[in-house]
Design a protein around this motif. Structure first.
Motif, PDB file in Angstrom:
ATOM      1  N   LEU A   9     -10.187 -13.356   7.998  1.00  0.00           N
ATOM      2  CA  LEU A   9      -8.954 -13.351   7.214  1.00  0.00           C
ATOM      3  C   LEU A   9      -9.114 -12.497   5.952  1.00  0.00           C
ATOM      4  CD1 LEU A   9      -6.091 -14.533   6.651  1.00  0.00           C
ATOM      5  CD2 LEU A   9      -7.252 -16.362   5.391  1.00  0.00           C
ATOM      6  N   LEU A  10     -10.232 -12.649   5.261  1.00  0.00           N
ATOM      7  CA  LEU A  10     -10.431 -11.913   4.019  1.00  0.00           C
ATOM      8  C   LEU A  10     -10.643 -10.422   4.253  1.00  0.00           C
ATOM      9  CD1 LEU A  10     -12.614 -14.366   1.887  1.00  0.00           C
ATOM     10  CD2 LEU A  10     -10.126 -14.205   2.113  1.00  0.00           C
ATOM     11  N   TYR A  11     -11.245 -10.054   5.381  1.00  0.00           N
ATOM     12  CA  TYR A  11     -11.346  -8.639   5.739  1.00  0.00           C
ATOM     13  C   TYR A  11      -9.938  -8.043   5.942  1.00  0.00           C
ATOM     14  CZ  TYR A  11     -16.414  -8.148   6.323  1.00  0.00           C
ATOM     15  OH  TYR A  11     -17.768  -8.050   6.093  1.00  0.00           O
ATOM     16  N   ALA A  12      -9.076  -8.797   6.606  1.00  0.00           N
ATOM     17  CA  ALA A  12      -7.709  -8.318   6.823  1.00  0.00           C
ATOM     18  C   ALA A  12      -6.969  -8.151   5.503  1.00  0.00           C
ATOM     19  CB  ALA A  12      -6.957  -9.296   7.732  1.00  0.00           C
ATOM     20  N   TRP A  13      -7.127  -9.122   4.592  1.00  0.00           N
ATOM     21  CA  TRP A  13      -6.452  -9.023   3.292  1.00  0.00           C
ATOM     22  C   TRP A  13      -6.954  -7.821   2.498  1.00  0.00           C
ATOM     23  CZ3 TRP A  13      -2.519 -11.031   4.580  1.00  0.00           C
ATOM     24  CH2 TRP A  13      -2.235 -12.387   4.747  1.00  0.00           C
ATOM     25  N   ALA A  14      -8.226  -7.494   2.593  1.00  0.00           N
ATOM     26  CA  ALA A  14      -8.763  -6.321   1.889  1.00  0.00           C
ATOM     27  C   ALA A  14      -8.116  -5.036   2.406  1.00  0.00           C
ATOM     28  CB  ALA A  14     -10.287  -6.253   2.047  1.00  0.00           C
ATOM     29  N   GLY A  15      -7.890  -4.964   3.710  1.00  0.00           N
ATOM     30  CA  GLY A  15      -7.228  -3.794   4.287  1.00  0.00           C
ATOM     31  C   GLY A  15      -5.793  -3.660   3.822  1.00  0.00           C
ATOM     32  N   VAL A  16      -5.076  -4.771   3.779  1.00  0.00           N
ATOM     33  CA  VAL A  16      -3.685  -4.742   3.331  1.00  0.00           C
ATOM     34  C   VAL A  16      -3.598  -4.333   1.863  1.00  0.00           C
ATOM     35  CG1 VAL A  16      -1.616  -6.136   2.939  1.00  0.00           C
ATOM     36  CG2 VAL A  16      -2.952  -6.452   5.024  1.00  0.00           C
ATOM     37  N   GLY A  17      -4.459  -4.890   1.036  1.00  0.00           N
ATOM     38  CA  GLY A  17      -4.452  -4.545  -0.383  1.00  0.00           C
ATOM     39  C   GLY A  17      -4.706  -3.065  -0.619  1.00  0.00           C
ATOM     40  N   SER A  18      -5.630  -2.483   0.128  1.00  0.00           N
ATOM     41  CA  SER A  18      -5.928  -1.055  -0.006  1.00  0.00           C
ATOM     42  C   SER A  18      -4.748  -0.200   0.434  1.00  0.00           C
ATOM     43  CB  SER A  18      -7.166  -0.704   0.820  1.00  0.00           C
ATOM     44  OG  SER A  18      -8.292  -1.456   0.398  1.00  0.00           O
ATOM     45  N   ALA A  19      -4.064  -0.612   1.505  1.00  0.00           N
ATOM     46  CA  ALA A  19      -2.923   0.148   2.010  1.00  0.00           C
ATOM     47  C   ALA A  19      -1.763   0.153   0.999  1.00  0.00           C
ATOM     48  CB  ALA A  19      -2.453  -0.440   3.342  1.00  0.00           C
ATOM     49  N   ILE A  20      -1.516  -0.975   0.367  1.00  0.00           N
ATOM     50  CA  ILE A  20      -0.443  -1.048  -0.633  1.00  0.00           C
ATOM     51  C   ILE A  20      -0.754  -0.133  -1.818  1.00  0.00           C
ATOM     52  CG2 ILE A  20       0.728  -2.560  -2.281  1.00  0.00           C
ATOM     53  CD1 ILE A  20       0.354  -4.840  -0.266  1.00  0.00           C
ATOM     54  N   PHE A  21      -1.997  -0.132  -2.254  1.00  0.00           N
ATOM     55  CA  PHE A  21      -2.392   0.736  -3.363  1.00  0.00           C
ATOM     56  C   PHE A  21      -2.166   2.206  -3.020  1.00  0.00           C
ATOM     57  CE2 PHE A  21      -5.808   3.457  -5.063  1.00  0.00           C
ATOM     58  CZ  PHE A  21      -5.428   3.470  -6.400  1.00  0.00           C
ATOM     59  N   LEU A  22      -2.549   2.613  -1.824  1.00  0.00           N
ATOM     60  CA  LEU A  22      -2.372   4.009  -1.412  1.00  0.00           C
ATOM     61  C   LEU A  22      -0.892   4.384  -1.342  1.00  0.00           C
ATOM     62  CD1 LEU A  22      -5.122   4.386   1.353  1.00  0.00           C
ATOM     63  CD2 LEU A  22      -5.122   5.351  -0.954  1.00  0.00           C
ATOM     64  N   ALA A  23      -0.057   3.486  -0.844  1.00  0.00           N
ATOM     65  CA  ALA A  23       1.382   3.760  -0.752  1.00  0.00           C
ATOM     66  C   ALA A  23       1.982   3.990  -2.137  1.00  0.00           C
ATOM     67  CB  ALA A  23       2.095   2.610  -0.045  1.00  0.00           C
ATOM     68  N   ILE A  24       1.619   3.170  -3.104  1.00  0.00           N
ATOM     69  CA  ILE A  24       2.143   3.318  -4.468  1.00  0.00           C
ATOM     70  C   ILE A  24       1.578   4.572  -5.127  1.00  0.00           C
ATOM     71  CG2 ILE A  24       2.149   2.271  -6.772  1.00  0.00           C
ATOM     72  CD1 ILE A  24       2.265  -0.454  -5.388  1.00  0.00           C
ATOM     73  N   LEU A  25       0.300   4.882  -4.862  1.00  0.00           N
ATOM     74  CA  LEU A  25      -0.321   6.082  -5.418  1.00  0.00           C
ATOM     75  C   LEU A  25       0.396   7.336  -4.918  1.00  0.00           C
ATOM     76  CD1 LEU A  25      -2.671   7.362  -7.042  1.00  0.00           C
ATOM     77  CD2 LEU A  25      -3.999   7.325  -4.906  1.00  0.00           C
ATOM     78  N   ILE A  26       0.768   7.348  -3.643  1.00  0.00           N
ATOM     79  CA  ILE A  26       1.406   8.520  -3.053  1.00  0.00           C
ATOM     80  C   ILE A  26       2.819   8.723  -3.596  1.00  0.00           C
ATOM     81  CG2 ILE A  26       2.316   9.462  -0.882  1.00  0.00           C
ATOM     82  CD1 ILE A  26      -0.097   8.109   0.510  1.00  0.00           C
ATOM     83  N   TYR A  27       3.612   7.651  -3.686  1.00  0.00           N
ATOM     84  CA  TYR A  27       4.983   7.837  -4.180  1.00  0.00           C
ATOM     85  C   TYR A  27       5.507   6.570  -4.827  1.00  0.00           C
ATOM     86  CZ  TYR A  27       9.875   9.141  -4.516  1.00  0.00           C
ATOM     87  OH  TYR A  27      11.129   9.430  -4.996  1.00  0.00           O
ATOM     88  N   PHE A  28       5.645   6.617  -6.135  1.00  0.00           N
ATOM     89  CA  PHE A  28       6.322   5.574  -6.891  1.00  0.00           C
ATOM     90  C   PHE A  28       6.824   6.207  -8.186  1.00  0.00           C
ATOM     91  CE2 PHE A  28       7.024   1.953  -9.609  1.00  0.00           C
ATOM     92  CZ  PHE A  28       7.507   0.980  -8.737  1.00  0.00           C
ATOM     93  N   PRO A  29       8.042   6.777  -8.172  1.00  0.00           N
ATOM     94  CA  PRO A  29       8.560   7.463  -9.363  1.00  0.00           C
ATOM     95  C   PRO A  29       8.778   6.495 -10.516  1.00  0.00           C
ATOM     96  CG  PRO A  29      10.278   7.208  -7.707  1.00  0.00           C
ATOM     97  CD  PRO A  29       8.997   6.782  -7.057  1.00  0.00           C
ATOM     98  N   PRO A  30       8.532   6.938 -11.753  1.00  0.00           N
ATOM     99  CA  PRO A  30       8.670   6.046 -12.906  1.00  0.00           C
ATOM    100  C   PRO A  30      10.109   5.665 -13.215  1.00  0.00           C
ATOM    101  CG  PRO A  30       8.185   8.281 -13.621  1.00  0.00           C
ATOM    102  CD  PRO A  30       8.044   8.272 -12.127  1.00  0.00           C
ATOM    103  N   LYS A  31      11.063   6.576 -12.966  1.00  0.00           N
ATOM    104  CA  LYS A  31      12.473   6.302 -13.219  1.00  0.00           C
ATOM    105  C   LYS A  31      13.314   7.350 -12.508  1.00  0.00           C
ATOM    106  CE  LYS A  31      12.439   8.737 -17.672  1.00  0.00           C
ATOM    107  NZ  LYS A  31      12.727   8.611 -19.125  1.00  0.00           N
TER     108      LYS A  31
END
Length: 468
Positions: free
Chosen positions: A217-239
């Motif tokens: 379970l914790l291995y799966a959560w680590a993968g999900v957390g990393s994927a969310i970080f990459l998605a925000i890093l790629i595109y999250f405009p400030p305004k």
């Protein structure tokens, strides 16, 4: 002058104003400022909401697995599980000020990206001990993870009104705030599904088997957390390139001046006190709900379904409350009073069941717990909206920080009570009932002020729409 000439003159003036608004610069009057909506606002809200949901999952990882983790790792128990959740409130109270400053000074993207990085780091460091067989090392890293995950909770809970103000028009703001808050709450629902992956001792699983389930379970959560970080890093405009409302053009007060203005405003302090009492205890209670239900004869699996149902139903009720507020604005205080009265009624029902005053049935446990949590959480976006209105033009994230800081301080107090030796769990029913009644008192003295909405909701027909 004929009637026709007069009408033509008025129409010409309106056309001139609209044309002028399209060329408006920073010095033009507020009523002529250009406003546009961008479809990308839904991506911003969606990815932030997913981050909020996942952060809550990690905060509440261990409560739903209380029976399993007790036998899988030496030295764990109710105090350890409570402390894992309590790190969220401790870090919140400690870091709410610097994190709100960070977002006020550096912008939405920097703040959200920092939160996503901390969550990803926390989930990764928690799986490192599986390279060894030391229970002590795992416990230490679990605490480190709880701290890393707890810090982002500051902006996950405080930033929704800022995202709503930066990206959404007036008639969508409370709904946008409600969506972000509901997704954060749904994290508890996801965490209560963990017993579907991790077996309990009552199912005949050995400690080694349970430990293996937790590891996967914790291995799966680590993968999900990393994927969310990459998605925000790629595109999250400030305004957005162009603000969605007139008041979005208005520069908010800086962090220090916002704090001064909020602390001097009697009405916002009353709202904050009422919100902290209304939502602080239930939000902390859901992380240790298993222990209250265990006294009523419900095991880990049954408590899972109570918690899961509570979060899902409360999410629906919260969205309905937020959407109705957007459609019929100007009546937030009466709506809050109604929700708190319903909240008190449900907790009184649970109180009677806990003390055996009425005949115990399982459906009544479900109904009373679901009802109490639903009405508590449904009031949250309404509290945020009325506080932001009263504090305008304070920065929305600072207003959210004040409310959620108080909320977590209340939750911190609640979870620390579990460290009192042999205190049991019956005191929880007294606290939930008394808190609901106490929260009504400051709310009664609040004077509503809708200055921000009154500016935005007038003459909106000149707004333009950009699809992307």
């Amino acid at each position: 002058m004929t009637v026709t000439d007069e009408v033509d003159g008025v129409m010409a003036m309106k056309a001139h104003l609209i044309a002028q608004s399209d060329r408006c610069n920073d010095d033009c009057p507020l009523e002529l400022k250009e406003t546009k909506l961008f479809f990308r606002r839904f991506w911003v809200l969606a990815i932030f909401s997913i981050l909020g949901c996942f952060q809550c999952v990690q905060w509440n990882t261990w409560g739903p697995l209380s029976d399993s983790v007790d036998v899988a790792f030496h030295g764990w128990g109710s105090s350890t599980v409570a402390m894992m959740a309590n790190w969220g409130t401790i870090t919140f109270v400690t870091f709410i000020t610097p994190m709100c400053w960070l977002m006020t000074a550096k912008g939405l993207r920097v703040g959200v990206l920092t939160c996503a990085a901390l969550v990803a780091i926390g989930t990764i460091v928690r799986i490192i001990p599986f390279l060894t067989t030391s229970d002590t090392f795992f416990t230490v890293m679990a605490h480190v993870c709880a701290i890393c995950v707890g810090i982002p909770g500051t902006l996950v809970m405080a930033a929704p009104p800022l995202i709503a103000a930066e990206w959404f028009p007036p008639k969508e703001r409370t709904t946008a705030t409600a969506v972000a808050q509901v997704m954060n709450q749904l994290g508890s629902a996801v965490s209560y599904m963990e017993p579907l992956v991790v077996r309990s001792p009552s199912q005949g699983a050995t400690p080694a088997e349970i430990r293996g389930d937790i590891q996967r379970l914790l291995y799966a959560w680590a993968g999900v957390g990393s994927a969310i970080f990459l998605a925000i890093l790629i595109y999250f405009p400030p305004k957005p390139p162009t603000p969605p409302s007139r008041t979005s053009h208005v520069e908010r007060l800086d962090f220090l001046n916002s704090v001064k203005r909020m602390l001097r405003n009697k009405d916002v302090l009353l709202v904050t006190l009422s919100y902290g009492i209304t939502c602080g205890f239930p939000a902390a209670w859901i992380s240790v709900l298993n222990y209250s239900l265990r006294d009523l004869g419900l095991d880990q699996e049954e408590a899972m379904w109570v918690g899961l149902s509570s979060v899902i139903v409360s999410g629906v009720v919260t969205l309905v409350a937020g959407r109705l507020t957007d459609y019929v604005y100007g009546h937030i205080k009466p709506s809050l009073i109604f929700l708190l009265i319903c909240d008190i009624a449900c907790y009184y029902w649970f109180f009677l069941l806990s003390w055996g005053a009425i005949t115990f049935t399982k459906w009544q446990i479900y109904a009373s717990v679901i009802g109490g949590l639903s009405f508590s959480f449904a009031s949250s976006p309404l509290f945020f909206e009325v506080a932001v209105e009263i504090c305008y033009p304070c920065s929305e994230v600072n207003v959210g920080g004040l409310l959620t800081g108080t909320n977590n301080l209340v939750g911190l107090t609640f979870l620390f009570i579990f460290f009192i030796p042999n205190i049991g769990f019956q005191w929880v029913t007294y606290l939930l009932l008394g808190a609901g009644a106490l929260a009504l008192i400051p709310l009664m003295f609040v004077k509503e002020d809708y200055s921000r909405s009154n500016i935005d909701r007038n003459n909106l027909q000149h707004s333009a729409y950009q699809p992307i």
